[in-house]
Design a protein around this motif. Structure first.
Motif, PDB file in Angstrom:
ATOM      1  N   LEU A  82     -53.918 132.455  -6.087  1.00 57.40           N
ATOM      2  CA  LEU A  82     -55.093 131.827  -5.470  1.00 57.40           C
ATOM      3  C   LEU A  82     -56.125 131.484  -6.546  1.00 57.40           C
ATOM      4  O   LEU A  82     -56.765 130.435  -6.501  1.00 57.40           O
ATOM      5  CB  LEU A  82     -55.724 132.767  -4.433  1.00 57.40           C
ATOM      6  N   CYS A  85     -55.302 128.320  -8.177  1.00 55.50           N
ATOM      7  CA  CYS A  85     -55.647 127.161  -7.327  1.00 55.50           C
ATOM      8  C   CYS A  85     -57.155 126.894  -7.352  1.00 55.50           C
ATOM      9  O   CYS A  85     -57.594 125.739  -7.346  1.00 55.50           O
ATOM     10  CB  CYS A  85     -55.208 127.403  -5.889  1.00 55.50           C
ATOM     11  N   VAL A 230     -57.329 127.596   0.286  1.00 54.41           N
ATOM     12  CA  VAL A 230     -57.322 128.851  -0.507  1.00 54.41           C
ATOM     13  C   VAL A 230     -58.367 129.862  -0.038  1.00 54.41           C
ATOM     14  O   VAL A 230     -58.228 131.059  -0.306  1.00 54.41           O
ATOM     15  CB  VAL A 230     -57.552 128.615  -2.021  1.00 54.41           C
ATOM     16  N   LYS A 239     -47.628 132.871   2.334  1.00 51.70           N
ATOM     17  CA  LYS A 239     -48.480 132.664   1.165  1.00 51.70           C
ATOM     18  C   LYS A 239     -48.527 131.185   0.796  1.00 51.70           C
ATOM     19  O   LYS A 239     -49.569 130.668   0.397  1.00 51.70           O
ATOM     20  CB  LYS A 239     -47.952 133.477  -0.018  1.00 51.70           C
ATOM     21  N   GLN A 242     -51.312 129.112   2.406  1.00 46.77           N
ATOM     22  CA  GLN A 242     -52.659 129.232   1.830  1.00 46.77           C
ATOM     23  C   GLN A 242     -52.764 128.481   0.497  1.00 46.77           C
ATOM     24  O   GLN A 242     -53.840 128.051   0.098  1.00 46.77           O
ATOM     25  CB  GLN A 242     -53.014 130.728   1.667  1.00 46.77           C
ATOM     26  N   LEU A 243     -51.597 128.334  -0.158  1.00 44.41           N
ATOM     27  CA  LEU A 243     -51.565 127.720  -1.499  1.00 44.41           C
ATOM     28  C   LEU A 243     -51.207 126.234  -1.451  1.00 44.41           C
ATOM     29  O   LEU A 243     -50.985 125.617  -2.497  1.00 44.41           O
ATOM     30  CB  LEU A 243     -50.532 128.456  -2.374  1.00 44.41           C
TER      31      LEU A 243
END
Lengths: 383, 383
Positions: A82, A85, A230, A239, A242-243
């Motif tokens: 995260l 990102c 993010v 995951k 979110q990415l």
């Protein structure tokens, strides 16, 4: 919401805000400049604020029993991803604000997004949140991923307008359309692509700064990549959701300039638009519920429309000031609103409810929300 | 969220909290008593807080131009009707807290819901909001209108448990089920109706006070009427939607007592439940994401389940402490969570996603939201 900017300024096609238009009082200009720098600071320290948010989670994690920490290796690695990102978001934000430098022509601020906030400078949490909202707005208005949302709300508006102003009967370059609450400008771009003269009005400097970047500085498709989800730590199945990277713009307005004209004007809709019988069409999308007094908005729309002109509206009635402390608000229901619109003299051509629309909705989130919006087409009588 | 109540107390069937169970320190008791009165005060001054909210809207309306006020006659009448609904909500709340008097056996507070808050007493806005949430929770758990929501989430849980604990093989009165986060107790009532021994655990005094009223004092069907949507001023199509009455309970637990046993226990799940290998089944519905550290919850569930016992879970991952200042929180995604559950030794019998569930959703609102929940059935191994 930041302070209103009361002067009328063009940010397109000149790419600079024209501070000479209008007649701002000196103190107002000072206030506006302060506000501008506050918002630049929120962008500038996006990375710092975001990393601080991650650090709080990591610190809490360190307090957990070793056995729990062992089970959280994958989650810890996720936090590191995260952060990468966030770094990439910060790089895009750096480009966005770099260009904002020339919005105020004699600006002398120094933009270094990786820095720590200087002593005494406090970024308000709600401004940090607005930077996050700006990233989601880019997803909505200028990415391939946002097409579904745009088709839900911009498509019916564009179809309505192109049907009403039939190109075989009208010189579209002389049909003047106003879009109050234009956000990142996708709707004005699409209308200008049809050949219309289209002006967007926007109050939020977050939106103005980002729209200036997309409209004037993105020269090729998918030139930038952001990670709009993010900061959403809840309701993630995976995951990778979110990415998820989102590239923009799906179309470059500089590479493919519209055949019509588009223009973006900063400022408070109620203060900027005073010329009566000026516009052929006003298109409001998720806008009218941003008023303390919705009647004031509708009255201005009525006044500035030409006789025979139309107002096309789509959106919910999420009255924005309803629960804001120290702000007045009236919240008529839709049935009362329709009566108010009639009593102001509009002819109601279309009146639909339950038009499904979503707004910056993460498509992969376990939490899904949408609006059963109202869709209205109203005409100002010829006399 | 209010302070945790760390002692174990029964509020069913005795209808009083037993303060002698557990070993509370005197200061803790004093703290708990203060907290109890703070929450009673939030209920007690519901009418005052609600009318103040209406007054703010009316005052703003008075500042509008006369022409606008003329257009708002119907809206003004609507505000007066809302006030009447608030009065009726206040009458029901008076009954709810009247009964709460006996929750603390030696309570000496005086309950008069129509009063103004005394000097110095400040009702926190979030506590006023929790009273509103309590009204919506009554809609969800105990009204005919809430049946859709209950069918979405309680039905699969109940069917799972009655299939696993086949009545031809088990004496259900000896099958012990725990429901952490039992809210207003509908799920424990339904499970007890099947013949099980079912205990609910709840932390929030708002929920405990209201559940005590529904479970012990509502003797006939639809004995009370509330207006759960009067405080929702946004996204209303029609005035009648905001004014919609909801009667409760759709079934009276006192008139139709369950054939099994039900029991409600106040307190913090992590502190109350320590007996290992005690429960045959644990059912969590919209609960596991209420933890600062979700692993702690799952570990306790594992410890207190009997070998061979099952844990049935339904809900999203809306980690409640994710954005609460000064609170730690970890937010593993679902894919990480499944690995954590496996590593704790559970056998995963069922693992579904995208189970559509809504939570206290106003069915008439223009804003609709739902969760694509996860549905899990996990077994503790026999050895």
């Amino acid at each position: 919401m930041e302070q209103p900017s009361s002067t009328k300024r063009n940010c397109l096609p000149s790419a600079t805000f024209d501070e000479t238009v209008g007649d701002p009082v000196v103190e107002d200009m000072e206030e506006e400049r302060k506000n501008f720098f506050k918002i630049i600071a929120a962008f500038k320290y996006y990375r710092h604020s975001s990393v601080a948010e991650l650090k709080r989670k990591e610190c809490f994690l360190q307090t957990l029993p070793a056995s729990h920490q062992d089970m959280l290796h994958s989650y810890q690695e996720h936090l590191r991803n995260l952060k990468r990102c966030i770094d990439m978001n910060a790089q895009v934000i750096k480009q966005i604000i770099q260009d904002a430098n020339c919005l105020f022509q004699n600006a002398d601020h120094n933009i270094e997004p990786d820095q720590q906030p200087s002593e005494g400078l406090k970024i308000r949490y709600q401004d940090f949140q607005k930077v996050q909202i700006t990233l989601k707005q880019i997803f909505r208005d200028w990415s391939e991923h946002g097409k579904l949302e745009r088709d839900q709300c911009y498509k019916p508006i564009i179809e309505e307008i192109t049907t009403f102003f039939d190109p075989t009967k009208y010189d579209l370059s002389k049909v003047k359309i106003l879009v109050p609450g234009a956000g990142l400008g996708r709707l004005i771009y699409e209308l200008a692509c049809q050949g219309f003269y289209c002006e967007g009005n926007e109050f939020s400097l977050f939106m103005l700064i980002a729209s200036n970047f997309v409209l004037n500085r993105c020269v090729i498709e998918n030139q930038c990549t952001i990670y709009p989800w993010v900061h959403q730590f809840v309701n993630n199945l995976s995951k990778k959701h979110q990415l998820l990277p989102v590239s923009f713009p799906d179309v470059s307005p500089t590479k493919y300039p519209p055949k019509g004209t588009m223009n973006m004007v900063a400022g408070d809709f109620l203060q900027v638009y005073r010329d009566e019988n000026y516009w052929d069409c006003i298109a409001t999308c998720f806008f009218i519920d941003c008023a303390n007094n919705i009647i004031e908005f509708i009255e201005v729309i009525k006044n500035i429309l030409k006789p025979g002109g139309i107002w096309v509206n789509l959106g919910p009635l999420l009255y924005h000031f309803s629960d804001v402390p120290h702000e007045g608000s009236i919240e008529p229901t839709y049935e009362d609103l329709i009566e108010i619109i009639r009593s102001l003299g509009f002819i109601i051509l279309k009146n639909e409810t339950d038009v499904m629309t979503s707004y910056s909705q993460n498509p992969n989130s376990m939490h899904q929300s949408h609006y059963n919006s109202i869709y209205l087409v109203c005409q100002k009588p010829l006399n």
